[in-house]
Design a protein around this motif. Structure first.
Motif, PDB file in Angstrom:
ATOM      1  N   ASP A   1       0.849  -1.189   0.000  1.00  0.00           N
ATOM      2  CA  ASP A   1       0.000   0.000   0.000  1.00  0.00           C
ATOM      3  C   ASP A   1       0.890   1.247   0.000  1.00  0.00           C
ATOM      4  O   ASP A   1       2.114   1.164   0.172  1.00  0.00           O
ATOM      5  CB  ASP A   1      -0.949  -0.005   1.198  1.00  0.00           C
ATOM      6  N   ALA A   2       0.285   2.411  -0.205  1.00  0.00           N
ATOM      7  CA  ALA A   2       1.043   3.629  -0.449  1.00  0.00           C
ATOM      8  C   ALA A   2       2.010   3.957   0.694  1.00  0.00           C
ATOM      9  O   ALA A   2       3.177   4.291   0.464  1.00  0.00           O
ATOM     10  CB  ALA A   2       0.093   4.795  -0.689  1.00  0.00           C
ATOM     11  N   ASP A   3       1.532   3.858   1.941  1.00  0.00           N
ATOM     12  CA  ASP A   3       2.392   4.195   3.080  1.00  0.00           C
ATOM     13  C   ASP A   3       3.556   3.225   3.201  1.00  0.00           C
ATOM     14  O   ASP A   3       4.708   3.628   3.380  1.00  0.00           O
ATOM     15  CB  ASP A   3       1.581   4.202   4.379  1.00  0.00           C
ATOM     16  N   ARG A   4       3.255   1.930   3.120  1.00  0.00           N
ATOM     17  CA  ARG A   4       4.310   0.917   3.244  1.00  0.00           C
ATOM     18  C   ARG A   4       5.261   0.994   2.065  1.00  0.00           C
ATOM     19  O   ARG A   4       6.467   0.766   2.204  1.00  0.00           O
ATOM     20  CB  ARG A   4       3.682  -0.478   3.353  1.00  0.00           C
ATOM     21  N   ARG A   5       4.720   1.312   0.895  1.00  0.00           N
ATOM     22  CA  ARG A   5       5.559   1.429  -0.302  1.00  0.00           C
ATOM     23  C   ARG A   5       6.621   2.515  -0.108  1.00  0.00           C
ATOM     24  O   ARG A   5       7.798   2.318  -0.397  1.00  0.00           O
ATOM     25  CB  ARG A   5       4.667   1.754  -1.500  1.00  0.00           C
ATOM     26  N   ASP A   6       6.180   3.666   0.426  1.00  0.00           N
ATOM     27  CA  ASP A   6       7.119   4.763   0.640  1.00  0.00           C
ATOM     28  C   ASP A   6       8.174   4.375   1.680  1.00  0.00           C
ATOM     29  O   ASP A   6       9.366   4.659   1.496  1.00  0.00           O
ATOM     30  CB  ASP A   6       6.354   6.004   1.099  1.00  0.00           C
ATOM     31  N   GLN A   7       7.777   3.709   2.750  1.00  0.00           N
ATOM     32  CA  GLN A   7       8.718   3.281   3.779  1.00  0.00           C
ATOM     33  C   GLN A   7       9.741   2.288   3.223  1.00  0.00           C
ATOM     34  O   GLN A   7      10.944   2.392   3.504  1.00  0.00           O
ATOM     35  CB  GLN A   7       7.967   2.647   4.950  1.00  0.00           C
ATOM     36  N   MET A   8       9.258   1.335   2.428  1.00  0.00           N
ATOM     37  CA  MET A   8      10.160   0.319   1.881  1.00  0.00           C
ATOM     38  C   MET A   8      11.127   0.916   0.876  1.00  0.00           C
ATOM     39  O   MET A   8      12.305   0.551   0.832  1.00  0.00           O
ATOM     40  CB  MET A   8       9.366  -0.816   1.233  1.00  0.00           C
ATOM     41  N   ARG A   9      10.641   1.834   0.054  1.00  0.00           N
ATOM     42  CA  ARG A   9      11.542   2.487  -0.900  1.00  0.00           C
ATOM     43  C   ARG A   9      12.675   3.196  -0.167  1.00  0.00           C
ATOM     44  O   ARG A   9      13.845   3.067  -0.533  1.00  0.00           O
ATOM     45  CB  ARG A   9      10.765   3.483  -1.773  1.00  0.00           C
ATOM     46  N   ARG A  10      12.315   3.947   0.861  1.00  0.00           N
ATOM     47  CA  ARG A  10      13.349   4.672   1.598  1.00  0.00           C
ATOM     48  C   ARG A  10      14.320   3.702   2.270  1.00  0.00           C
ATOM     49  O   ARG A  10      15.534   3.947   2.282  1.00  0.00           O
ATOM     50  CB  ARG A  10      12.697   5.589   2.641  1.00  0.00           C
ATOM     51  N   LEU A  11      13.795   2.619   2.828  1.00  0.00           N
ATOM     52  CA  LEU A  11      14.646   1.628   3.483  1.00  0.00           C
ATOM     53  C   LEU A  11      15.630   1.012   2.487  1.00  0.00           C
ATOM     54  O   LEU A  11      16.835   0.928   2.745  1.00  0.00           O
ATOM     55  CB  LEU A  11      13.775   0.534   4.117  1.00  0.00           C
ATOM     56  N   VAL A  12      15.125   0.575   1.338  1.00  0.00           N
ATOM     57  CA  VAL A  12      15.979  -0.059   0.332  1.00  0.00           C
ATOM     58  C   VAL A  12      17.009   0.924  -0.211  1.00  0.00           C
ATOM     59  O   VAL A  12      18.215   0.638  -0.261  1.00  0.00           O
ATOM     60  CB  VAL A  12      15.129  -0.628  -0.826  1.00  0.00           C
ATOM     61  N   PHE A  13      16.554   2.092  -0.629  1.00  0.00           N
ATOM     62  CA  PHE A  13      17.455   3.051  -1.253  1.00  0.00           C
ATOM     63  C   PHE A  13      18.501   3.575  -0.272  1.00  0.00           C
ATOM     64  O   PHE A  13      19.684   3.696  -0.613  1.00  0.00           O
ATOM     65  CB  PHE A  13      16.667   4.220  -1.859  1.00  0.00           C
TER      66      PHE A  13
END
Length: 209
Positions: A167-179
């Motif tokens: 979902d949008a919130d988790r997507r943003d968190q995961m992107r930041r974590l990975v990057f």
């Protein structure tokens, strides 16, 4: 370039048809996004880099990692990590064993367990070591899959739309974590996505097929 991932005039064909042709240099800690229509060959390119190109395709050009041509390296010797749309955790292993699978060989059982516990704390999943993967939420499973890849100490990271089912919130968190982790570890990253917001978050060059 002596470090990073280089795609030197990589061309993939299927019979007489050219599926794609790519030239790219991905420096340590840099995130390059690959975008294109379905069927354009994005995932096929990732398979080529990993050393798993299906036999119906042929590849020419060179894939270099830290200055070394990978042509004669078996997939397991390339030390390239990959994250997919689905976390692909082993259902018969608990969370700790899934993470332990990513650790390089060596070290005592206690040392390896300590590294797993530290990794779980690092991603905010303390006390999850004994959990069954089936009991995890999508975001929790995605974090475990990411940490398993990072524990393997990859020299490059491929992302095959790993955020698309969040979902949008988790997507943003995961992107930041990975990057953030890829940049901190100076790992070159090639990301396949259909989502322009993924590319914007990566804040790097964009290749279009």
């Amino acid at each position: 370039m002596d470090s990073g991932l280089v795609l030197d005039n990589v061309r993939i064909t299927e019979g007489a048809r050219t599926l794609l042709s790519v030239d790219a240099v991905i420096g340590p800690g840099q995130i390059v996004t690959l975008m294109g229509e379905s069927g354009a060959g994005k995932s096929t390119l990732l398979s080529c880099i990993m050393g798993h190109l299906p036999s119906i395709f042929r590849a020419s050009g060179r894939v270099l990692l830290d200055g070394v041509d990978l042509a004669d390296h078996a997939p397991e010797a390339r030390r390239i990590g990959i994250l997919y749309q689905d976390p692909l955790l082993f259902p018969h292993l608990d969370v700790a064993a899934n993470l332990g699978f990513g650790l390089p060989r060596g070290g005592s059982r206690g040392e390896r367990r300590a590294r797993v516990v530290a990794a779980l704390s690092d991603i905010g999943l303390d006390n999850f070591a004994d959990r069954d993967p089936a009991t995890l939420s999508g975001g929790q499973a995605a974090r475990i899959a990411l940490m398993r890849v990072l524990l393997s100490q990859p020299r490059a990271l491929l992302l095959d739309e790993p955020f698309s089912k969040l979902d949008a919130d988790r997507r943003d968190q995961m992107r930041r974590l990975v990057f953030d982790r890829a940049r901190a570890a100076a790992i070159p990253v090639l990301m396949v996505t259909h989502d322009a917001s993924d590319a914007a978050a990566a804040d790097g060059p964009i290749l279009r097929l």
